[in-house]
Design a protein around this motif. Structure first.
Motif, PDB file in Angstrom:
ATOM      1  N   GLU A 167      13.394 -49.016 -11.579  1.00 47.25           N
ATOM      2  CA  GLU A 167      14.812 -48.406 -11.097  1.00 47.25           C
ATOM      3  C   GLU A 167      15.792 -48.465 -12.377  1.00 47.25           C
ATOM      4  OE1 GLU A 167      15.024 -47.149  -7.988  1.00 47.25           O
ATOM      5  OE2 GLU A 167      13.022 -47.732  -7.581  1.00 47.25           O
ATOM      6  N   LYS A 168      16.753 -47.543 -12.244  1.00 46.65           N
ATOM      7  CA  LYS A 168      18.074 -47.804 -13.025  1.00 46.65           C
ATOM      8  C   LYS A 168      18.352 -49.162 -12.710  1.00 46.65           C
ATOM      9  CE  LYS A 168      21.360 -45.206 -11.246  1.00 46.65           C
ATOM     10  NZ  LYS A 168      21.961 -43.853 -11.089  1.00 46.65           N
ATOM     11  N   GLY A 169      19.182 -49.764 -13.749  1.00 44.91           N
ATOM     12  CA  GLY A 169      19.671 -50.950 -13.514  1.00 44.91           C
ATOM     13  C   GLY A 169      18.806 -52.118 -13.544  1.00 44.91           C
ATOM     14  N   THR A 170      17.432 -51.996 -13.869  1.00 43.90           N
ATOM     15  CA  THR A 170      16.719 -53.190 -13.913  1.00 43.90           C
ATOM     16  C   THR A 170      17.296 -53.926 -14.910  1.00 43.90           C
ATOM     17  OG1 THR A 170      14.787 -51.858 -13.054  1.00 43.90           O
ATOM     18  CG2 THR A 170      14.272 -53.837 -14.517  1.00 43.90           C
ATOM     19  N   THR A 171      17.065 -55.297 -14.895  1.00 36.29           N
ATOM     20  CA  THR A 171      17.220 -56.251 -16.028  1.00 36.29           C
ATOM     21  C   THR A 171      16.255 -57.029 -16.391  1.00 36.29           C
ATOM     22  OG1 THR A 171      18.365 -57.719 -14.183  1.00 36.29           O
ATOM     23  CG2 THR A 171      19.969 -56.259 -15.475  1.00 36.29           C
TER      24      THR A 171
ATOM     25  N   PHE B 222      19.331 -45.191 -22.661  1.00 40.16           N
ATOM     26  CA  PHE B 222      19.637 -46.293 -23.476  1.00 40.16           C
ATOM     27  C   PHE B 222      19.795 -47.789 -22.899  1.00 40.16           C
ATOM     28  CE2 PHE B 222      23.234 -47.607 -26.674  1.00 40.16           C
ATOM     29  CZ  PHE B 222      22.364 -48.359 -27.690  1.00 40.16           C
ATOM     30  N   PRO B 223      20.149 -48.064 -21.879  1.00 42.28           N
ATOM     31  CA  PRO B 223      19.996 -49.279 -21.163  1.00 42.28           C
ATOM     32  C   PRO B 223      18.817 -49.925 -21.083  1.00 42.28           C
ATOM     33  CG  PRO B 223      21.569 -48.112 -19.787  1.00 42.28           C
ATOM     34  CD  PRO B 223      21.129 -47.186 -20.699  1.00 42.28           C
TER      35      PRO B 223
ATOM     36  N   VAL C  35      17.584 -51.060 -24.460  1.00 39.90           N
ATOM     37  CA  VAL C  35      17.940 -52.479 -24.848  1.00 39.90           C
ATOM     38  C   VAL C  35      17.313 -53.284 -24.119  1.00 39.90           C
ATOM     39  CG1 VAL C  35      20.004 -53.633 -24.843  1.00 39.90           C
ATOM     40  CG2 VAL C  35      20.366 -51.384 -25.441  1.00 39.90           C
TER      41      VAL C  35
ATOM     42  N   LYS D 160      14.805 -55.890 -26.069  1.00 36.52           N
ATOM     43  CA  LYS D 160      15.140 -57.534 -26.034  1.00 36.52           C
ATOM     44  C   LYS D 160      14.046 -58.403 -25.223  1.00 36.52           C
ATOM     45  CE  LYS D 160      20.198 -57.306 -26.145  1.00 36.52           C
ATOM     46  NZ  LYS D 160      21.243 -57.714 -25.435  1.00 36.52           N
TER      47      LYS D 160
ATOM     48  N   GLU E  37      24.951 -45.182 -31.993  1.00 41.12           N
ATOM     49  CA  GLU E  37      25.000 -46.352 -31.054  1.00 41.12           C
ATOM     50  C   GLU E  37      23.927 -47.176 -30.890  1.00 41.12           C
ATOM     51  OE1 GLU E  37      25.486 -44.514 -27.252  1.00 41.12           O
ATOM     52  OE2 GLU E  37      26.350 -46.670 -26.236  1.00 41.12           O
TER      53      GLU E  37
ATOM     54  N   GLU F 116      24.314 -51.199 -31.826  1.00 38.41           N
ATOM     55  CA  GLU F 116      24.148 -52.329 -31.117  1.00 38.41           C
ATOM     56  C   GLU F 116      23.122 -53.083 -31.100  1.00 38.41           C
ATOM     57  OE1 GLU F 116      26.979 -52.903 -29.039  1.00 38.41           O
ATOM     58  OE2 GLU F 116      27.860 -51.169 -30.103  1.00 38.41           O
ATOM     59  N   LEU F 117      21.835 -52.626 -31.588  1.00 33.59           N
ATOM     60  CA  LEU F 117      20.777 -53.419 -31.581  1.00 33.59           C
ATOM     61  C   LEU F 117      20.525 -53.945 -33.060  1.00 33.59           C
ATOM     62  CD1 LEU F 117      18.152 -51.849 -29.251  1.00 33.59           C
ATOM     63  CD2 LEU F 117      19.394 -53.891 -29.186  1.00 33.59           C
TER      64      LEU F 117
END
Lengths: 326, 290, 391
Positions: free
Chosen positions: C198-202, C225-226, C229, C233, C255, C259-260
């Motif tokens: 899902e979108k927003g998985t961390t 993009f998220p 990242v 990571k 970008e 950022e990375l």
């Protein structure tokens, strides 16, 4: 809150008559400009959902944070009935309302023992589950690919007049307006009925209501069912209006929160207030803030919300419109 | 198929993620527990803290550990200001009013970030925080472990503040019985303002961690608020220390759902757990009065 | 009497002159709608920046003024319909560009068809969009171009046997994941890990561990993009033993590299364009755009800005050449065939790009080195890439 020059007080019936009269004449004043009408259609959809939400919250005192669930459910149910089962879009929209009632009872019965924010959050949780089902039941809903080409309601012919819902913004505007009138009318009838009196009692004090023999659970279930029926119906209209569905836009959290915003803005103590609120906030954002500040218009919108809550806590109509004593 | 070390590694990642969840939720849980205000702008304050840490790193080369107090101060000041400008005027109004009020503040902040710093995504990159530590086949980064320790410390620190200090005791007494507190000579208005500012401060300190372990952008505030809400209810309103355990249950459950089933069910697991607890035990897993 | 007549003649001549002068360079009305606020705000704002540069450059180049009307559709389908009602219905623009995401472009392009106004999008790759056979619908990129670049590189260049595909549950990323999986399977490549998130998985570690346990050589992340990242990571923390990390789109942007930092090194991505990937014949145009964009916005353009720029340029050219009638603009767009910074551009009957292939590149020292297709390649792929611990 007394507004400057608010010596003028009107009854709710007068306010509603003025409001719906203005709605009927508005397209003439705007010379049927399709852009204005398409913005107003969005405002009317929001207004109808806000009035539906307020049947549960304003009449019965049960706040929901998850009406997006009923909205998305109605949108998908109607699209699937029309496209898979071959129903007429009109019939499919009614079917979507019924689906909303069925699901609302499944959700409501275990949730009604919860109070205040807990009830609100339970509905939010169920709404998220419904969204996840729409996303994952690919064979039925098309999953994340969504559904393309949801048919518009079939054209209506009245004498020499044809209402073409595919191309005409005017036809869609009046259909959305009629839906709002229908929702509002049903809410007025509900408030006058025995069930409505029971709802007011539950709203005032749940324990006391149970004490004098009001069937609390049945009363709450009725309010939720009516609210869900119309929210799902509006979701169905939305599907046949934009002709495209996907889980993100149909179950968008905005369908949960914006009706609450509209209801508070317009005033929850009246049945027409939420609809007025929806029109005012949509209109201000689109026609005023957006002109001032193309991509930053929502900054104003956020501040406006905060300001109204602080300085007119009972909404635009709250201090001015008297409720008839029932 | 699934190796033993992967199961352990997945479990660990869930535990560590749970610590983050707790930290991201702390401010909201505190404000809800004490003031009964549902702060829908919570996530945006976390994001503000993240931006503060990001810009101090990029512009002045100051690392996130040193900028943490600045992020906390920004969050606290914003909380104080929000209370001073708006919330104190609607303290007596129904809960819904504060809900919409803070929602408006959240929209304002999201769009302010968008105007000031564009929609670009920001990630706080510091070498030593990314260094991996290994224990046999199991790995974690310094940043992850530090964030977890920080989260536990923040929770314990808040507990100690509430129970050991005069100010903390005043806040608790006011939360339990406002009228008696006022009679006992406590300035309840000041307590409210202070508590809301502390809520902002707690949100602010979570920002740098968000920027290090995930990313900061204008739109991530909303989902953070929802997650914080879910965790607050799971833990039980008023249970600050329960947040860590509830966060870990959620984090581990999500991770193992992915490991043993499929990531399609990860979100479903979270909401099913949430609904199950809410319906079976509305006071939450560890609910009790503060 | 005569004097009066002469006077009238002079007046008429003057008017006629003024008229022809105005007729020589009437301003072109161009409409643009994009999500400048809401969930897609980032993409919408970049798109609009590219479109603005195109309008300014066009005016400079041709002397024809451009009256650009931009409308924020707020990432909402209903507002996307309103956008076209306003641009085509009220402003009477000669063409519309912009639009991001299938759920906005779908309804908006339908309204544009109703108004018979040419509509060119750059932000919606769903194949179903062009299956409607609208005569006014054009787009610069679509899904099969991305899928083919990824599958072909994995098969031909990497010659990998096992690939893990992780994909965001949103529409475009799901579609490309399924397409690549199909093409790989047809070529005998196994896809033992095919996971939707899902979108927003961390926390991506449990997903990455599945790829590790299945022995996948290539990790393909079809996301945004998220997601890159987060997965990069986590892959670094786990020292994930894959030989290549490949992302779908929005990777390798300025970008992303900013950022990375070092973590962006050796990562592969597909794109329609990143700085320096233009074919030789279009290098000059690429440089012109990049320079104008930097001068205007003090930052490097992303591929989204480039696409916004190109779509507006093609639309403006067609309008100027054809005089602005919808049918002429459409015909000119259909007849177009040019080598541009994104490769050869020509449209088929449905409005899809005929020759579109994404390039697959690898980030090396902060620059994009194209490795596929071979005829646009700027260097050899570093495969297997260096371990995460040294990045």
């Amino acid at each position: 809150m007394r507004w400057p020059g608010s010596g003028l007080r009107v009854t709710e019936g007068t306010a509603a008559a003025l409001f719906f009269g203005a709605l009927a004449l508005l397209p003439l004043a705007l010379s049927f400009n399709p852009y204005y009408l398409s913005i107003l259609v969005a405002a009317l959809v929001l207004g109808s959902v806000a009035v539906s939400w307020n049947v549960l919250a304003g009449l019965c005192g049960q706040v929901s944070f998850g009406h997006a669930g009923f909205f998305g459910l109605g949108a998908y149910a109607s699209a699937i009935l029309a496209m898979r089962a071959g129903w007429s879009p009109w019939l499919a929209m009614a079917g979507a309302g019924v689906a909303g009632v069925a699901v609302s009872l499944l959700i409501g019965l275990p949730s009604f023992k919860l109070r205040g924010p807990y009830f609100a959050l339970a509905i939010l949780g169920f709404a998220e589950v419904l969204k996840l089902l729409a996303l994952n039941l690919d064979s039925l809903t098309g999953g994340s690919q969504g559904i393309f080409g949801v048919p518009p309601p079939t054209a209506l012919r009245l004498g020499g007049l044809t209402a073409d819902f595919e191309a005409s913004r005017t036809a869609n505007y009046y259909l959305a307006g009629l839906l709002l009138l229908l929702v509002w009318g049903a809410a007025v009838l509900l408030r006058r009925s025995r069930a409505g009196v029971a709802m007011a009692t539950v709203h005032a004090d749940e324990e006391a209501a149970a004490g004098i023999g009001v069937p609390v659970l049945r009363t709450k279930a009725t309010a939720l069912a009516v609210s869900a029926f119309f929210t799902a119906l509006l979701g169905a209209f939305y599907a046949h209006y934009v002709h495209y569905l996907d889980p993100d836009s149909a179950f968008d959290g905005a369908w949960s929160i914006m009706p609450i915003v509209a209801a508070l803005f317009g005033g929850m103590s009246t049945l027409v207030g939420p609809a007025v609120g929806a029109l005012v906030i949509t209109g201000l954002d689109e026609f005023l803030f957006k002109r001032l500040f193309e991509s930053g218009h929502q900054l104003f919108f956020g501040l406006l919300l905060a300001a109204v809550i602080v300085w007119a806590p009972s909404g635009l109509l709250g201090g001015r419109v008297r409720r008839p004593t029932t | 198929m699934i190796s033993g070390s992967s199961i352990v590694q997945s479990l660990l990642s869930g535990l560590l993620e749970g610590g983050n969840y707790a930290l991201y939720s702390l401010g909201l849980a505190f404000v809800f527990g004490i003031l009964r205000i549902i702060n829908l702008a919570h996530g945006e304050v976390v994001v503000l803290g993240g931006y503060v840490a990001y810009w101090t790193l990029v512009r002045y080369g100051v690392g996130p550990v040193l900028s943490m107090p600045l992020a906390a101060a920004a969050g606290g000041a914003l909380g104080w200001l929000t209370y001073r400008l708006f919330l104190r005027r609607v303290r007596e109004a129904p809960e819904l009013n504060t809900l919409i009020l803070t929602f408006g503040v959240g929209i304002f902040l999201t769009n302010l970030f968008l105007q000031l710093w564009t929609g670009d995504l920001r990630s706080i990159e510091v070498d030593w925080l990314q260094r991996p530590l290994t224990l046999g086949p199991i790995r974690a980064s310094v940043g992850e472990l530090a964030a977890f320790g920080f989260s536990v410390a923040a929770v314990l620190g808040l507990q100690a503040f509430l129970h050991r200090t005069r100010a903390g005791k005043a806040i608790r007494v006011t939360a339990i019985d406002r009228d008696s507190a006022a009679l006992a000579g406590i300035d309840v208005e000041r307590v409210d303002r202070g508590a809301f500012a502390i809520g902002g401060l707690l949100a602010g300190i979570a920002g740098p961690v968000l920027g290090i372990l995930a990313n900061v952008s204008p739109g991530v505030g909303g989902p953070l608020t929802v997650k914080a809400f879910i965790l607050t209810v799971l833990a039980g309103v008023g249970s600050i220390s329960g947040l860590i355990a509830a966060g870990m249950i959620l984090g581990v459950g999500e991770a193992l759902t992915v490991t043993f089933f499929s990531s399609s069910y990860r979100e479903l697991f979270g909401f099913t757990l949430f609904l199950g607890i809410l319906l079976a035990r509305p006071s939450g897993l560890f609910g009790r009065r503060i | 009497m005569i004097a009066r007549k002469t006077w009238r003649l002079v007046l008429a001549a003057g008017l006629a002159a003024a008229w022809t002068q105005a007729g020589a360079a009437p301003a072109i009305k161009l409409g643009a709608h994009a999500p400048e606020t809401g969930s897609l705000a980032k993409h919408g704002q970049e798109q609009v920046k590219g479109i603005r540069v195109a309008a300014e450059e066009f005016s400079k180049r041709t002397g024809i003024a451009v009256d650009l009307k931009v409308y924020d559709d707020e990432s909402q389908p209903q507002k996307a319909v309103a956008a076209v009602e306003k641009l085509a219905g009220i402003e009477k623009v000669a063409g519309i560009v912009g639009g991001y995401g299938s759920n906005l472009v779908g309804p908006a392009s339908e309204a544009a068809e109703r108004y018979d106004t040419p509509y060119m999008t750059t932000g919606a790759v769903d194949t179903k969009l062009s299956a409607r056979h609208f005569k006014n619908f054009f787009r610069l990129n679509y899904m099969p171009g991305y899928a083919a670049a990824q599958a072909n590189t994995i098969r031909e260049l990497f010659q990998a046997k096992k690939v893990a595909i992780l994909f965001n549950s949103q529409s475009a990323t799901t579609e490309i994941a399924e397409a690549v999986k199909g093409q790989l399977a047809a070529g005998g490549v196994q896809v033992p890990v095919f996971e939707k998130f899902e979108k927003g998985t961390t926390n991506y570690k449990p997903l990455l561990l599945k790829a590790r346990d299945a022995g996948c050589e290539v990790l393909l992340v079809e996301g945004y993009f998220p997601d890159y990242v987060g997965t990069i990571k986590d892959a670094k923390i786990l020292a994930l033993p894959v030989k290549a990390y490949v992302g779908a789109w929005g990777i390798g942007t300025p970008e992303f590299i900013r950022e990375l930092g070092p973590m962006s090194e050796f990562v592969y991505g597909t794109s329609i364009w990143e700085m320096g990937t233009a074919p030789k014949a279009a290098r000059a145009e690429e440089a012109r755009f990049v320079e104008a964009y930097r001068a205007r916005f003090k930052e490097d353009p992303s591929y989204i800005a480039m696409l916004g720029y190109l779509s507006a340029e093609y639309m403006l050219d067609a309008i100027a050449k054809g005089g602005g009638a919808a049918a002429r603009t459409r015909d000119l767009l259909r007849a177009m065939d040019a080598v541009t910074p994104i490769g050869r551009v020509a449209f088929d009957e449905k409005g899809d790009p005929r020759h579109f292939t994404a390039v697959l590149f690898q980030t090396r020292a902060g620059k994009q080195v194209v490795v596929y297709p071979r005829d646009r390649a700027g260097g050899e792929a570093k495969y297997p890439a260096v371990p995460w611990s040294t990045r």
